[in-house]
Design a protein around this motif. Structure first.
Motif, PDB file in Angstrom:
ATOM      1  N   ALA A 148       0.817  -1.213   0.000  1.00 36.01           N
ATOM      2  CA  ALA A 148       0.000   0.000   0.000  1.00 36.01           C
ATOM      3  C   ALA A 148       0.853   1.267   0.000  1.00 36.01           C
ATOM      4  CB  ALA A 148      -0.923   0.000   1.214  1.00 36.01           C
ATOM      5  N   ALA A 149       2.045   1.215   0.587  1.00 37.21           N
ATOM      6  CA  ALA A 149       2.893   2.407   0.625  1.00 37.21           C
ATOM      7  C   ALA A 149       3.434   2.769  -0.748  1.00 37.21           C
ATOM      8  CB  ALA A 149       4.057   2.186   1.592  1.00 37.21           C
ATOM      9  N   ALA A 150       3.577   1.773  -1.618  1.00 36.95           N
ATOM     10  CA  ALA A 150       4.187   2.001  -2.921  1.00 36.95           C
ATOM     11  C   ALA A 150       3.176   2.371  -4.003  1.00 36.95           C
ATOM     12  CB  ALA A 150       4.960   0.750  -3.345  1.00 36.95           C
ATOM     13  N   ARG A 151       1.905   2.402  -3.682  1.00 35.32           N
ATOM     14  CA  ARG A 151       0.880   2.627  -4.707  1.00 35.32           C
ATOM     15  C   ARG A 151       0.505   4.084  -4.939  1.00 35.32           C
ATOM     16  NH1 ARG A 151      -1.711  -2.105  -2.027  1.00 35.32           N
ATOM     17  NH2 ARG A 151      -0.785  -3.906  -3.062  1.00 35.32           N
ATOM     18  N   PRO A 152       0.520   4.953  -3.943  1.00 26.37           N
ATOM     19  CA  PRO A 152       0.131   6.349  -4.215  1.00 26.37           C
ATOM     20  C   PRO A 152       1.084   7.011  -5.202  1.00 26.37           C
ATOM     21  CG  PRO A 152       0.117   5.901  -1.860  1.00 26.37           C
ATOM     22  CD  PRO A 152       0.791   4.738  -2.515  1.00 26.37           C
ATOM     23  N   PRO A 153       0.586   7.931  -6.009  1.00 20.31           N
ATOM     24  CA  PRO A 153       1.488   8.696  -6.885  1.00 20.31           C
ATOM     25  C   PRO A 153       2.526   9.445  -6.059  1.00 20.31           C
ATOM     26  CG  PRO A 153      -0.817   9.051  -7.483  1.00 20.31           C
ATOM     27  CD  PRO A 153      -0.827   8.312  -6.182  1.00 20.31           C
ATOM     28  N   LEU A 154       3.716   9.634  -6.622  1.00 23.71           N
ATOM     29  CA  LEU A 154       4.796  10.291  -5.894  1.00 23.71           C
ATOM     30  C   LEU A 154       4.409  11.684  -5.434  1.00 23.71           C
ATOM     31  CD1 LEU A 154       7.708  10.309  -4.890  1.00 23.71           C
ATOM     32  CD2 LEU A 154       8.423  11.032  -7.175  1.00 23.71           C
ATOM     33  N   ASP A 155       3.604  12.383  -6.203  1.00 25.32           N
ATOM     34  CA  ASP A 155       3.253  13.759  -5.850  1.00 25.32           C
ATOM     35  C   ASP A 155       2.033  13.858  -4.938  1.00 25.32           C
ATOM     36  OD1 ASP A 155       1.248  13.093  -7.628  1.00 25.32           O
ATOM     37  OD2 ASP A 155       1.628  14.752  -9.013  1.00 25.32           O
ATOM     38  N   SER A 156       1.511  12.726  -4.463  1.00 27.20           N
ATOM     39  CA  SER A 156       0.318  12.772  -3.609  1.00 27.20           C
ATOM     40  C   SER A 156       0.629  13.269  -2.209  1.00 27.20           C
ATOM     41  CB  SER A 156      -0.338  11.394  -3.540  1.00 27.20           C
ATOM     42  OG  SER A 156       0.547  10.439  -2.969  1.00 27.20           O
ATOM     43  N   THR A 157       1.862  13.101  -1.749  1.00 28.83           N
ATOM     44  CA  THR A 157       2.339  13.626  -0.470  1.00 28.83           C
ATOM     45  C   THR A 157       3.751  14.152  -0.687  1.00 28.83           C
ATOM     46  OG1 THR A 157       3.400  11.595   0.326  1.00 28.83           O
ATOM     47  CG2 THR A 157       1.030  11.839   0.758  1.00 28.83           C
ATOM     48  N   ALA A 158       4.321  14.762   0.348  1.00 27.56           N
ATOM     49  CA  ALA A 158       5.685  15.278   0.230  1.00 27.56           C
ATOM     50  C   ALA A 158       6.733  14.176   0.299  1.00 27.56           C
ATOM     51  CB  ALA A 158       5.949  16.296   1.339  1.00 27.56           C
ATOM     52  N   PHE A 159       6.381  12.994   0.745  1.00 22.28           N
ATOM     53  CA  PHE A 159       7.347  11.909   0.881  1.00 22.28           C
ATOM     54  C   PHE A 159       7.997  11.636  -0.473  1.00 22.28           C
ATOM     55  CE2 PHE A 159       8.809   7.544   1.580  1.00 22.28           C
ATOM     56  CZ  PHE A 159       9.409   7.683   2.817  1.00 22.28           C
ATOM     57  N   GLY A 160       9.319  11.485  -0.472  1.00 19.93           N
ATOM     58  CA  GLY A 160      10.069  11.576  -1.722  1.00 19.93           C
ATOM     59  C   GLY A 160      10.335  10.309  -2.492  1.00 19.93           C
TER      60      GLY A 160
END
Length: 451
Positions: A334-346
């Motif tokens: 689940a951590a790897a599925r959101p788009p990179l720009d969905s949060t500040a996490f890099g």
């Protein structure tokens, strides 16, 4: 307010006894209004400002020399909304506070592996943990926050209100204001199948080779921490700590994926079974108690390949202290599925975050370096391992574990999110009042971007 005396001494004691930073005044906050008054006072008098939540940061950034500390340790309240499956937690709440309170409602929160870590600080920096495959980072489970900004004003932020600030809080660190309370999503998994498996280090090459495929193919419900720890006899061991967050019967089956990890070789210890999450946090806290001296570094790798395994195995055999450790954490599911720009996490592709932890109790060794390079044996071991992993590492690193000694990693930690992150910083804190975790150097024009 505390400026000296026994209460002051207690207030400035941190997890890492190697930190020697003394603020001028500690302001013990009980309400948001107290925090607002403290922020305004520091600005009025030109005194550096810092915030203490759990006080678990290895760098001691809860304090600044001669500064004013907003001590949130009295703001540890946790209220659970059972129907809404979320908790409202105070800015000083520890991970153990949140998990133990949620357990009474049959729920749990996404935390790291230790209970003594501040819940808000962990979340703001990202938050790797044993539920990451099933529910993502701690930052992915932040639903909203009350924040006191650098001018002393208070805002409530979520996906609809001050959305850029909310975006930055999820992985951008504590650099944008004082989070006095946060709303955290909860999940119905108070019981997991977890435990500790230790293998003799002589089996490390086979164990790590077999684990590589297991980690790559593990389902969302299974997250495995792996590393090297000194065993009960003081000799280094291969450490395997699985957590199954799905159906307990499936996870605890003898032929299931968790117990299979105890059959990779001949373990010296294998204690795995159903357990509450609060118990797993307490077990980690017992392994790493406060009051030792220490330092930490981090690297990010795609896998523990043969070359990396060789570097880590050699370093484990050269531990300079019986308290040091090397542990890597899965980033998958689940951590790897959101788009990179969905949060500040890099970083959002699957990877392993490696903790390099040097801990010791012999305080004199910090000064008596030996070797002629001005470093203790413990720090020398840490820096040599950190350098040896560089050729195999991805750019950047986990911001909660980065400090001033690694500016190259800081510069690349947020990737394509850097420009937007710096723009939010310019908008809400143009004078850089807050510096809880490192941000890349540079400037950004906030423009008319809403916060």
């Amino acid at each position: 307010m505390l400026t000296n005396g026994p209460e002051y001494a207690q207030a400035v004691a941190l997890f890492n006894a190697a930190v020697d930073v003394r603020p001028s005044v500690v302001v013990r906050c009980a309400t948001t209004a107290d925090v607002q008054a403290g922020v305004r006072a520091s600005r009025h008098h030109g005194v550096p400002l810092s915030v203490r939540g759990g006080g678990h940061d290895f760098w001691g950034r809860a304090f600044r020399p001669g500064g004013l500390v907003l001590d949130l340790t009295g703001m540890r309240g946790v209220q659970v909304d059972i129907d809404g499956r979320f908790a409202t937690v105070g800015g000083g709440a520890l991970s153990s506070d949140v998990v133990s309170t949620a357990e009474r409602a049959g729920l749990s929160a996404v935390t790291g592996t230790a209970g003594a870590v501040g819940m808000v600080g962990l979340t703001l920096g990202g938050g790797y943990g044993p539920l990451i495959g099933q529910f993502g980072l701690a930052a992915d489970n932040l639903l909203g926050a009350e924040v006191v900004l650098a001018d002393g004003s208070r805002v409530n932020t979520d996906a609809e209100h001050h959305p850029d600030l909310f975006w930055a809080l999820r992985g951008g660190g504590g650099n944008f204001g004082v989070v006095t309370s946060a709303r955290i999503r909860l999940h119905p998994v108070p019981t997991v199948v977890s435990g500790t498996i230790l293998y003799p280090i002589v089996q490390s090459s086979d164990i790590l080779a077999n684990l590589g495929g297991i980690l790559q193919d593990s389902p969302d419900e299974l997250t495995v921490d792996v590393g090297f720890l000194p065993g009960p006899d003081g000799k280094p061991t291969v450490y395997v700590a699985p957590t199954w967050s799905g159906d307990v019967e499936v996870g605890n089956a003898e032929n299931g994926p968790v117990h299979a990890l105890a059959r990779l070789g001949t373990p010296v210890l294998a204690e795995v079974g159903p357990v509450t999450r609060s118990a797993t946090l307490a077990a980690t806290d017992a392994m790493f108690p406060p009051g030792r001296m220490g330092a930490i570094r981090t690297r990010t790798v795609q896998s523990i390949s043969g070359s990396i395994a060789t570097v880590l195995d050699r370093a484990a055999r050269e531990f300079t202290s019986p308290f040091s450790a090397i542990v890597w954490h899965q980033f998958h599911g689940a951590a790897a599925r959101p788009p990179l720009d969905s949060t500040a996490f890099g970083r959002r592709e699957p990877h392993l975050m490696v903790e390099l932890i040097s801990l010791w109790e012999d305080g004199k060794s910090q000064d008596n370096a030996g070797g002629g390079d001005g470093r203790s044996p413990h720090l020398r071991w840490l820096e040599q391992l950190h350098a040896a992993l560089e050729p195999f590492s991805l750019p950047g690193g986990y911001v909660n574990f980065l400090g001033p000694e690694t500016p190259d990693q800081v510069a690349e930690s947020y990737g394509p999110n850097t420009e937007r992150l710096l723009a939010v910083k310019s908008a809400v804190d143009p004078d850089s009042v807050f510096a809880a975790t490192p941000l890349p150097s540079g400037t950004a024009d906030a423009g008319s971007r809403p916060v």
